[in-house]
Each structure stands twice: as C-alpha cells, then as structure tokens.
Enzyme design. Structure first.
Site, PDB file in Angstrom:
ATOM      1  N   ASP A 108       0.846  -1.196   0.000  1.00 49.83           N
ATOM      2  CA  ASP A 108       0.000   0.000   0.000  1.00 49.83           C
ATOM      3  C   ASP A 108       0.883   1.248   0.000  1.00 49.83           C
ATOM      4  OD1 ASP A 108      -2.258  -1.591   0.211  1.00 49.83           O
ATOM      5  OD2 ASP A 108      -2.663  -1.112   2.313  1.00 49.83           O
ATOM      6  N   ARG A 115      -1.739  -0.765  -8.557  1.00 44.77           N
ATOM      7  CA  ARG A 115      -3.120  -0.498  -8.134  1.00 44.77           C
ATOM      8  C   ARG A 115      -3.267   1.028  -8.173  1.00 44.77           C
ATOM      9  NH1 ARG A 115      -3.790  -1.330  -2.145  1.00 44.77           N
ATOM     10  NH2 ARG A 115      -4.309  -3.523  -2.530  1.00 44.77           N
TER      11      ARG A 115
HETATM   12  P1  FDA Z   1     -14.763   8.774  -4.165  1.00 43.10           P
HETATM   13  O1  FDA Z   1     -14.203   9.100  -2.833  1.00 43.10           O
HETATM   14  O2  FDA Z   1     -15.008   9.887  -5.124  1.00 43.10           O
HETATM   15  O3  FDA Z   1     -16.088   7.956  -3.946  1.00 43.10           O
HETATM   16  C1  FDA Z   1     -16.941   7.561  -5.019  1.00 43.10           C
HETATM   17  C2  FDA Z   1     -18.182   6.906  -4.434  1.00 43.10           C
HETATM   18  O4  FDA Z   1     -17.819   5.681  -3.802  1.00 43.10           O
HETATM   19  C3  FDA Z   1     -18.867   7.708  -3.321  1.00 43.10           C
HETATM   20  O5  FDA Z   1     -19.758   8.631  -3.845  1.00 43.10           O
HETATM   21  C4  FDA Z   1     -19.539   6.606  -2.520  1.00 43.10           C
HETATM   22  O6  FDA Z   1     -20.715   6.180  -3.168  1.00 43.10           O
HETATM   23  C5  FDA Z   1     -18.542   5.490  -2.587  1.00 43.10           C
HETATM   24  N1  FDA Z   1     -17.580   5.548  -1.458  1.00 43.10           N
HETATM   25  C6  FDA Z   1     -16.290   5.976  -1.494  1.00 43.10           C
HETATM   26  N2  FDA Z   1     -15.723   5.849  -0.263  1.00 43.10           N
HETATM   27  C7  FDA Z   1     -16.684   5.372   0.547  1.00 43.10           C
HETATM   28  C8  FDA Z   1     -16.708   5.025   1.932  1.00 43.10           C
HETATM   29  N3  FDA Z   1     -15.645   5.170   2.722  1.00 43.10           N
HETATM   30  N4  FDA Z   1     -17.862   4.542   2.441  1.00 43.10           N
HETATM   31  C9  FDA Z   1     -18.964   4.373   1.659  1.00 43.10           C
HETATM   32  N5  FDA Z   1     -18.987   4.687   0.331  1.00 43.10           N
HETATM   33  C10 FDA Z   1     -17.872   5.163  -0.217  1.00 43.10           C
HETATM   34  N6  FDA Z   1      -5.490   4.937  -0.677  1.00 43.10           N
HETATM   35  C11 FDA Z   1      -4.190   5.215  -0.465  1.00 43.10           C
HETATM   36  O7  FDA Z   1      -3.834   6.380  -0.275  1.00 43.10           O
HETATM   37  N7  FDA Z   1      -3.277   4.196  -0.462  1.00 43.10           N
HETATM   38  C12 FDA Z   1      -3.621   2.906  -0.710  1.00 43.10           C
HETATM   39  O8  FDA Z   1      -2.749   2.027  -0.712  1.00 43.10           O
HETATM   40  C13 FDA Z   1      -4.987   2.611  -0.946  1.00 43.10           C
HETATM   41  N8  FDA Z   1      -5.404   1.330  -1.193  1.00 43.10           N
HETATM   42  C14 FDA Z   1      -6.706   1.114  -1.601  1.00 43.10           C
HETATM   43  C15 FDA Z   1      -7.104  -0.157  -2.025  1.00 43.10           C
HETATM   44  C16 FDA Z   1      -8.374  -0.342  -2.567  1.00 43.10           C
HETATM   45  C17 FDA Z   1      -8.770  -1.703  -3.057  1.00 43.10           C
HETATM   46  C18 FDA Z   1      -9.278   0.751  -2.657  1.00 43.10           C
HETATM   47  C19 FDA Z   1     -10.636   0.598  -3.261  1.00 43.10           C
HETATM   48  C20 FDA Z   1      -8.911   1.992  -2.182  1.00 43.10           C
HETATM   49  C21 FDA Z   1      -7.638   2.179  -1.645  1.00 43.10           C
HETATM   50  N9  FDA Z   1      -7.247   3.421  -1.168  1.00 43.10           N
HETATM   51  C22 FDA Z   1      -5.918   3.667  -0.924  1.00 43.10           C
HETATM   52  C23 FDA Z   1      -8.284   4.458  -0.860  1.00 43.10           C
HETATM   53  C24 FDA Z   1      -8.473   5.427  -2.002  1.00 43.10           C
HETATM   54  O9  FDA Z   1      -7.346   6.258  -2.139  1.00 43.10           O
HETATM   55  C25 FDA Z   1      -9.712   6.318  -1.780  1.00 43.10           C
HETATM   56  O10 FDA Z   1      -9.544   7.065  -0.621  1.00 43.10           O
HETATM   57  C26 FDA Z   1     -11.021   5.547  -1.675  1.00 43.10           C
HETATM   58  O11 FDA Z   1     -11.060   4.499  -2.586  1.00 43.10           O
HETATM   59  C27 FDA Z   1     -12.223   6.482  -1.963  1.00 43.10           C
HETATM   60  O12 FDA Z   1     -12.125   6.988  -3.253  1.00 43.10           O
HETATM   61  P2  FDA Z   1     -13.002   6.486  -4.500  1.00 43.10           P
HETATM   62  O13 FDA Z   1     -12.063   6.232  -5.617  1.00 43.10           O
HETATM   63  O14 FDA Z   1     -13.858   5.365  -4.131  1.00 43.10           O
HETATM   64  O15 FDA Z   1     -13.823   7.757  -4.954  1.00 43.10           O
END
Ligand code: FDA
Length: 316
Positions: free
Chosen positions: A130, A181
C-alpha cells in the site's frame, strides 16, 4: 475541512484512545473491517471467493513504534499467508511499510518485507505494498523496485492519482513491468504536491487509467494463478469505472487484464455487477485490532459514514 479534521484525528493517539473505547465506533468500524482475528477474516475471504470475488487481505497496522513489534507484525502477516494457503483461498495480501518498520529504519523494513515476500512466494501468493502519505512514497517505491530487482515477481505498488507526479510514476512503473493499483489517495496532502480539487483528482485518475491500460496493451503481463494483472483500477466511483471499461474496450483489451478493486463493505452491488460482466474483481479485506486509522479514513471519505456513527452514538 471535515475531511482534513478526520484525517488529522486518524493520526492522533488521544483520539484513538477515546474513539476505540466507544461501542458505536466499533459497530460502525466493523461494517468495513472483517473482524479482529485471522479466523474471522479467513471466513469472510472464503465467502467472498464463493461469490466469485478475489481478495487481498490486510492485517491492519501502521506506524509500528519499535523494532521487535515490526518483526512480530511480519510474523503475523506470514501467519495470514499460511492461513490463505492452508484454506486454498483466492487471496493476496496488502501491507503498509510503516507497519513493518519504515519509520524506524529502512534496512529493518526491507528485511521484514523480504521475509514476507519469501513466505508468500513459497505459497504462490501476491503481495501489494500500500502507499501511505507522501513522506514515505520515495522509500516505498524504492523498496518495491528493489524487491523486483531481487527477483520477487510477487510484489506490486499503489499509485495515488491526487499527486501531481503520478502520471510519470504510472508510466515508469508500468514500463518496468511492476503491477499497479491505481487509487485516488486517502491522505491529506498539501497543494504544492497534490490536487486539492476532487474534479482534478478524477481527471488525473482517468488520465492515469488510460496510461496504465495502454501499457497493458503493449506489455500484457502473464498472470500466475490469481495474481493481479498490470492494471488494477481501485475505486468505488462509477464514472471512473465506466471510463476504465470504455478505455479497455476501445483498446480491445482482454477483460482479464483489467482488474477492479474495492474495499470490503463498500459498493457491493457494483462489485457483483463487474464480476458478472467478466472482469476480475478483488475485494480489500482488512482485519485486526488496529482498525482505528483505517476506520477514520473511511469516515473522511464519506460524510454519510460519519453521520451513521454519530447517530449510533447519540442513540446510545
Ligand atoms: P470517491 O471518494 O469519489 O467515492 C466515489 C463513491 O464511492 C462515493 O460517492 C460513494 O458512493 C462510494 N464511497 C467511497 N468511499 C466510501 C466510503 N468510505 N464509504 C462508503 N462509500 C464510499 N489509498 C491510499 O492512499 N493508499 C492505498 O494504498 C490505498 N489502497 C486502496 C485499495 C483499494 C482496493 C481501494 C478501493 C482503495 C484504496 N485506497 C488507498 C483508498 C483510495 O485512495 C480512496 O480514498 C477511496 O477508494 C475512496 O475513493 P473512491 O475512488 O472510491 O472515490
């Protein structure tokens, strides 16, 4: 503003002591965490596998404060690897380098990482490192590259779209054949190094998706078993997912070369929908007693989660 406060609190020891004692915090956290014990997590992994999902299992922990504890963390991660292998689960491992010593000594961290990679390789398991906040980024990418150079093919990196430098990092790592990723980024970074506006982060995510998928077309990495391909698109944002799908279709990419990844407990219907349409979908399943910072970052991402937590607290 709210996001910044929650991310600050995620790193504050006094807030951790306070929040972890609150039963509603625990209840809310366990919507995103598979349990405190390895056995709890392995059960969840098995259920997800039965539903057609791949998994990456994460023993929660970060910023471990003494050398002996980092070695213990590495042993506990190895126990998780043994558990995955013994139960023939379709799961890799994710870990954070500050959990195994990066903030104490890079050499100690490298030794712990190699112990984990060796055990993982014996069982044919993939390890994703990560990415944490920016002070650790150079060392993190350096250690991933160093392990690849030592012949560990079972290690991959994470790139955060919100950093200005990430277009270049995606292109360089993909060229080196290191699987990526792609995430938006979960920490609070200053505007000197990261886009402050969501729209710019989204645009960067799409741009980097395109760079990554074009690289996958040029150098499709042969996957071993259930290992992730060069491109893992990790988001719950449907618009980003659709962009990636469209881009892959235009490039004529095999669906097996585009893995989608999401967090346990978030957007389950989107996970199922993508799997039903033939894409590999991997669920990030965290477990363990050190759930506080992970939980706070999930609250920071979505005010509705915070509301759920506060309403539980008030009801109590
Ligand atoms: P965004 O935040 O714009 O969310 C889009 C939509 O997804 C929201 O409108 C909601 O519907 C849903 N959603 C998002 N987060 C939610 C929550 N917490 N609860 C409920 N619904 C939610 N970051 C990092 O800095 N280092 C890392 O190593 C990782 N590793 C990682 C692994 C995996 C498999 C994932 C999916 C994510 C990460 N992350 C991460 C976290 C990433 O950086 C980010 O903070 C989250 O994925 C939220 O961003 P989204 O891309 O989902 O978009």
């Amino acid at each position: 503003m709210l996001r910044s406060i929650l991310i600050y609190l995620s790193q504050a020891a006094w807030a951790r002591r306070l929040v972890m004692r609150l039963p509603p915090a625990r209840r809310t956290a366990f919507r995103f965490v598979a349990g405190e014990q390895l056995e709890d997590a392995l059960k969840v992994v098995a259920e997800l596998n039965e539903g057609g999902m791949l998994v990456t299992l994460d023993l929660l922990g970060e910023h471990t404060e003494d050398a002996a504890a980092t070695e213990q963390s590495a042993q506990n991660i190895c126990a998780a690897l043994e558990g995955i292998a013994a139960n023939q689960l379709r799961s890799g491992i994710s870990l954070k380098l500050t959990q195994i010593g990066l903030q104490l000594d890079e050499g100690l961290c490298a030794g712990n990482l190699e112990t984990i990679l060796k055990t993982a390789r014996q069982h044919g398991i993939f390890v994703r490192v990560d990415t944490e906040d920016s002070p650790w980024l150079e060392a993190t990418l350096g250690l991933v590259r160093g392990m690849q150079d030592k012949g560990y093919e079972n290690v991959g990196a994470v790139i955060q779209s919100y950093l200005y430098r990430s277009d270049g990092d995606v292109a360089a790592l993909a060229e080196e054949g290191i699987t990526i990723r792609l995430v938006k980024g979960a920490y609070k970074e200053p505007p000197e190094i990261a886009y402050p506006k969501k729209a710019d982060v989204d645009a960067a995510f799409d741009r980097q998706t395109e760079i990554l998928l074009k690289a996958s077309k040029q150098h499709p990495i042969r996957q071993k078993g259930d290992w992730p391909p060069l491109a893992a698109i990790a988001t719950h944002d449907e618009a980003r997912v659709r962009f990636a799908e469209q881009c892959a279709e235009e490039l004529g990419l095999d669906k097996q070369l585009v893995e989608f990844q999401m967090l346990y407990g978030i957007r389950r219907e989107l996970q199922r929908d993508l799997a039903a349409r033939g894409y590999p979908v991997r669920v990030y399943v965290p477990f363990g007693t050190q759930w506080y910072p992970y939980f706070m970052r999930r609250l920071a991402e979505r005010p509705a989660n915070l509301w759920f937590f506060v309403s539980n607290l008030v009801r109590r």
